[in-house]
Design a protein around this motif. Structure first.
Motif, mmCIF file in Angstrom:
data_model
loop_
_atom_site.group_PDB
_atom_site.id
_atom_site.type_symbol
_atom_site.label_atom_id
_atom_site.label_comp_id
_atom_site.label_asym_id
_atom_site.label_seq_id
_atom_site.Cartn_x
_atom_site.Cartn_y
_atom_site.Cartn_z
ATOM 1 N N ARG A 1 -4.163 10.429 -5.834
ATOM 2 C CA ARG A 1 -4.333 9.866 -4.490
ATOM 3 C C ARG A 1 -5.007 8.514 -4.600
ATOM 4 O O ARG A 1 -5.936 8.326 -5.385
ATOM 5 C CB ARG A 1 -5.250 10.755 -3.646
ATOM 6 C CG ARG A 1 -4.578 11.920 -3.024
ATOM 7 C CD ARG A 1 -5.508 12.569 -1.988
ATOM 8 N NE ARG A 1 -5.097 13.929 -1.809
ATOM 9 C CZ ARG A 1 -5.846 14.995 -2.050
ATOM 10 N NH1 ARG A 1 -7.085 14.849 -2.453
ATOM 11 N NH2 ARG A 1 -5.378 16.200 -1.873
ATOM 12 N N LEU A 2 -4.553 7.605 -3.771
ATOM 13 C CA LEU A 2 -5.191 6.291 -3.678
ATOM 14 C C LEU A 2 -6.279 6.374 -2.623
ATOM 15 O O LEU A 2 -6.030 6.776 -1.480
ATOM 16 C CB LEU A 2 -4.162 5.227 -3.273
ATOM 17 C CG LEU A 2 -4.722 3.838 -2.971
ATOM 18 C CD1 LEU A 2 -5.293 3.197 -4.233
ATOM 19 C CD2 LEU A 2 -3.660 2.949 -2.350
ATOM 20 N N GLU B 1 0.806 -1.218 0.000
ATOM 21 C CA GLU B 1 0.000 0.000 0.000
ATOM 22 C C GLU B 1 0.844 1.275 0.000
ATOM 23 O O GLU B 1 0.597 2.195 -0.785
ATOM 24 C CB GLU B 1 -0.944 0.003 1.207
ATOM 25 C CG GLU B 1 -1.827 1.222 1.255
ATOM 26 C CD GLU B 1 -2.706 1.273 2.486
ATOM 27 O OE1 GLU B 1 -3.226 2.372 2.771
ATOM 28 O OE2 GLU B 1 -2.874 0.236 3.167
ATOM 29 N N GLN B 2 1.856 1.347 0.870
ATOM 30 C CA GLN B 2 2.665 2.561 0.953
ATOM 31 C C GLN B 2 3.410 2.835 -0.350
ATOM 32 O O GLN B 2 3.470 3.973 -0.825
ATOM 33 C CB GLN B 2 3.662 2.468 2.128
ATOM 34 C CG GLN B 2 4.335 3.788 2.458
ATOM 35 C CD GLN B 2 3.336 4.916 2.726
ATOM 36 O OE1 GLN B 2 2.319 4.730 3.398
ATOM 37 N NE2 GLN B 2 3.605 6.084 2.176
ATOM 38 N N ARG C 1 0.895 4.138 -2.861
ATOM 39 C CA ARG C 1 0.548 5.535 -2.555
ATOM 40 C C ARG C 1 1.656 6.482 -3.022
ATOM 41 O O ARG C 1 1.384 7.531 -3.611
ATOM 42 C CB ARG C 1 0.312 5.721 -1.059
ATOM 43 C CG ARG C 1 -1.002 5.179 -0.585
ATOM 44 C CD ARG C 1 -1.287 5.528 0.875
ATOM 45 N NE ARG C 1 -2.475 4.850 1.320
ATOM 46 C CZ ARG C 1 -3.724 5.235 1.042
ATOM 47 N NH1 ARG C 1 -3.927 6.301 0.310
ATOM 48 N NH2 ARG C 1 -4.763 4.548 1.502
#
Length: 197
Positions: free
Chosen positions: A51-52, A38-39, A42
């Motif tokens: 933006r996610l 995820e990071q 992003r």
């Protein structure tokens, strides 16, 4: 001569799916890649001004492009990745009706986690919003075109082996049409109806 070496990260499929539209948790492999990275995802999108939006509980993720209304001057200078296209009256009506149906479903005591509707139910939901027409097949064709458009927007998912007769209302509609905006949109539709009566 310089060559551009392609280095494919293990989360590249999730990035590509997000660039194509909405990523749902029923896409197990790519959903897992997104959650595990995820990071990184992003950061990747942040570098190009996107933006996610990830709602793990509801099981969907998509990209948002700030338009600069929040005071971000850099966002105003970026070209739009996806052009905003206005929805037709019919598609807007259908999205609002599906959002209301999802709201009812969430407030019900059903044990099911999926809100399923039939094509016949969708036709019945839409019918009051259209003046009486003598050409019933033409009206149903218009409804079906709206259903197909909403499927392409990934707000409805046609259920397998139902030959287009049953659909799941996707929870992404909760993000696209928040409950507090529902009344506002409905008033706009009513005003449109009055002005075209």
């Amino acid at each position: 001569m310089m060559t551009n070496e392609i280095i494919v990260s293990d989360y590249a499929p999730a990035i590509i799916k997000l660039l194509q539209g909405i990523l749902y948790d029923d896409d197990d492999d790519d959903w897992g890649k997104l959650l595990n990275n995820e990071q990184n995802v992003r950061e990747y999108f942040g570098k190009i001004g996107l933006r996610l939006y990830l709602d793990e509980a509801e099981g969907y993720a998509y990209l948002q492009q700030p338009d600069g209304d929040d005071g971000d001057e850099k966002a105003k200078t970026l070209p739009r990745l996806v052009k905003r296209l206005p929805l037709s009256y019919e598609v807007t009506v259908l999205c609002v009706l599906l959002r209301e149906k999802l709201l009812e479903f969430n407030n019900s005591t059903s044990d099911s986690t999926r809100c399923i509707v039939s094509k016949h139910q969708i036709h019945d939901l839409m019918r009051p919003f259209f003046p009486e027409q003598t050409d019933e097949p033409k009206l149903l064709k218009k409804f079906d075109e709206s259903i197909n458009r909403v499927v392409k927007l990934h707000f409805l998912k046609e259920l397998k082996n139902t030959e287009g007769e049953s659909y799941e209302i996707r929870r992404i509609l909760k993000a696209k049409i928040p409950a507090e905006k529902l009344t506002e949109i409905k008033k706009g539709l009513e005003a449109y109806d009055r002005s075209n009566a």
